[in-house]
Design a protein around this motif. Structure first.
Motif, short mmCIF file in Angstrom:
data_model
loop_
_atom_site.label_atom_id
_atom_site.label_comp_id
_atom_site.label_asym_id
_atom_site.label_seq_id
_atom_site.Cartn_x
_atom_site.Cartn_y
_atom_site.Cartn_z
N VAL A 379 34.69 60.76 26.64
CA VAL A 379 33.61 60.17 27.43
C VAL A 379 33.46 58.68 27.16
O VAL A 379 33.14 57.89 28.06
N HIS A 380 33.71 58.25 25.93
CA HIS A 380 33.49 56.84 25.59
C HIS A 380 34.51 55.90 26.24
O HIS A 380 34.31 54.69 26.25
N GLU A 386 34.81 58.17 33.75
CA GLU A 386 34.05 58.28 34.98
C GLU A 386 34.95 58.65 36.16
O GLU A 386 34.57 59.43 37.04
N GLY A 387 36.15 58.12 36.18
CA GLY A 387 37.09 58.46 37.25
C GLY A 387 37.44 59.94 37.23
O GLY A 387 37.52 60.59 38.29
N PHE A 388 37.68 60.47 36.03
CA PHE A 388 38.01 61.90 35.90
C PHE A 388 36.82 62.75 36.35
O PHE A 388 36.97 63.70 37.13
N PRO A 401 33.31 69.77 35.85
CA PRO A 401 33.63 69.32 34.49
C PRO A 401 32.57 69.74 33.47
O PRO A 401 31.39 69.82 33.77
N PHE A 402 33.06 69.95 32.23
CA PHE A 402 32.16 70.22 31.12
C PHE A 402 32.70 69.50 29.90
O PHE A 402 33.81 68.95 29.93
N LEU A 403 31.88 69.47 28.86
CA LEU A 403 32.30 68.78 27.64
C LEU A 403 32.85 69.78 26.63
O LEU A 403 32.29 70.85 26.42
N ASP A 404 33.96 69.41 26.03
CA ASP A 404 34.50 70.12 24.88
C ASP A 404 34.69 69.07 23.81
O ASP A 404 35.64 68.28 23.85
N GLY A 405 33.74 69.05 22.84
CA GLY A 405 33.71 67.93 21.92
C GLY A 405 33.28 66.70 22.68
O GLY A 405 32.31 66.72 23.44
N ASP A 406 34.04 65.59 22.53
CA ASP A 406 33.67 64.35 23.22
C ASP A 406 34.48 64.11 24.48
O ASP A 406 34.54 63.01 25.01
#
Length: 472
Positions: A379-380, A386-388, A401-406
């Motif tokens: 994410v950083h 943001e494109g993804f 989309p979801f978060l797995d870790g960062d």
């Protein structure tokens, strides 16, 4: 090795030498045919080029041929000042006059090949040069090889070469063609000469730690500025030798005689050298093909292995082996890479050719899930993240989309759940394939899976038997 072992090895080698040493009748027959061919070739070429000459080359010229071998190589050496077109035209004319029933074959340039009184004969044109480093084609080196070894191989060493050739043939690593990728006759002779005999060669090979570097004429220290590359698209001038076995050509320091030897065949030679030294028996010099597998036998073995075999079968391209097998190997490797990247986990693979050709893969995983994980950037990493996220945020066909870790992740539909589905699609042509293999596949191919692969037994029964019962 114990004294008893020494005696056993000596007895074995004596017995083998009796088998492979040509007898007087064989020698007389070969000499008669060779002399006749040389006379005919010399008459034909000197009528056209008075400064030309002919030369017997290869193992028959160096007296390192094995009983039963029936090869005679006549080289027609043209003056260096004629052009390539004249050499090819007159070389073929001389070849046909020397061997009236012969036919034309093509390597770097055309030559005439055929049969005479039971002997396989090649009549090959080349340039007569003063130095092997001035060659214009690979065959120009051959006369230098013959002269070099004729000056150094006495009858005792020639007998040692016969033993080495018999051994290499028995273990399946004799031949520098690109199907075998093994030890050429010239390399075998150089190795025996380097180590002073067959047994010293075995003892040395048993302890080799590749890369091995041999330089019979001590041209220089291990090379930094020459390449073993056989790829005509690679400029090999500035690349180092990086082969497992390097034997600098004593007549041409820019060439590794062992460049074609695969690492596997060098290792195979080491294995069998140790085996012969440890247990001297005649069976180390004997080889037989396994009985071809029947469909029922193959089906049983594959059921025991519980893997998923898949094969692509197509008409074999009309190429000589030295062109066909590198393309098959490239295609096999490309196929394995593509299947592994799609998660099918290739256990083992192979490529075979006869009337048809086969790319064979044996998979650990038959079917993949309907979805596949697709990771985005952390994410950083703002711009890419943001494109993804935006690319998938409104896609109803993905999870996330979801978060797995960062990191952003989505789960999306897998394009090909089985290997046959992939292999039967146009995506196959995105695989790294040999050019002629790709053309053959475009003309049509079959995908065999599961028990259907037993159809291959009719044409490739021996190859399948070797595959499922591998040995060193």
């Amino acid at each position: 090795m114990s004294t008893d072992g020494d005696d056993r090895l000596a007895d074995v080698l004596s017995t083998v030498l009796d088998r492979v040493e040509p007898d007087a009748d064989e020698r007389a027959a070969l000499d008669a045919v060779a002399d006749s061919l040389l006379d005919r070739a010399e008459t034909a070429v000197t009528e056209r080029h008075p400064d030309a000459d002919v030369m017997l080359v290869g193992s028959t010229a160096r007296d390192t041929w094995i009983s039963g071998d029936r090869d005679i190589d006549v080289f027609v050496r043209f003056p260096a000042d004629i052009d390539r077109e004249t050499l090819e035209r007159d070389g073929l004319a001389v070849g046909h006059e020397t061997l009236p029933d012969g036919h034309e074959e093509y390597a770097e340039h055309p030559y005439v090949t055929g049969e005479r009184d039971g002997f396989a004969v090649d009549v090959v044109p080349c340039y007569r040069l003063d130095d092997a480093t001035d060659i214009r084609s690979a065959v120009d080196r051959t006369p230098f090889h013959t002269t070099y070894l004729q000056e150094r191989l006495d009858p005792a060493l020639a007998a040692e070469v016969r033993l080495a050739k018999a051994f290499l043939k028995a273990i399946g690593v004799y031949g520098s063609d690109l199907r075998t990728r093994g030890f050429s006759g010239y390399l075998t002779e150089l190795l025996v000469l380097e180590y002073g005999g067959f047994r010293p060669l075995l003892e040395a090979a048993a302890d080799w730690h590749p890369p091995i570097h041999l330089d019979p004429e001590a041209h220089r220290a291990p090379r930094e500025t020459a390449s073993p590359s056989r790829d005509p698209e690679v400029d090999d001038v500035d690349l180092p030798f990086d082969d497992p076995l390097v034997a600098i050509d004593p007549t041409d320091p820019e060439r590794n005689v062992a460049a074609v030897c695969s690492a596997e065949n060098v290792a195979r030679f080491q294995h069998h050298a140790r085996a012969l030294l440890a247990d001297p028996e005649l069976d180390h010099f004997e080889s037989t093909d396994p009985a071809p597998f029947t469909p029922a036998e193959l089906e049983t073995v594959l059921a025991d292995r519980a893997t998923t075999p898949v094969a692509i079968r197509f008409d074999a391209p009309d190429l000589v082996d030295d062109q066909l097998y590198p393309q098959l190997e490239r295609s096999r490797a490309g196929l394995v890479d593509a299947l592994n990247r799609r998660g099918f986990d290739v256990c083992r693979s192979a490529a075979w050719a006869a009337e048809t050709a086969v790319l064979w893969v044996e998979l650990a995983i038959a079917e993949r899930p309907a979805i596949e994980r697709h990771e985005g950037p952390p994410v950083h990493v703002r711009e890419h993240a943001e494109g993804f996220f935006d690319a998938y945020a409104d896609d109803p066909d993905v999870y996330g989309p979801f978060l797995d870790g960062d990191r952003y992740v989505v789960e999306r539909e897998r394009e090909y759940r089985t290997a046959p589905a992939f292999l039967g699609s146009d995506a196959l042509f995105g695989v790294r394939l040999g050019a002629h293999v790709e053309t053959a596949l475009e003309d049509g191919y079959d995908v065999l899976q599961g028990d259907d692969v037993t159809e291959l037994c009719a044409e490739f029964g021996v190859e399948l038997a070797r595959y499922v019962r591998p040995t060193v």
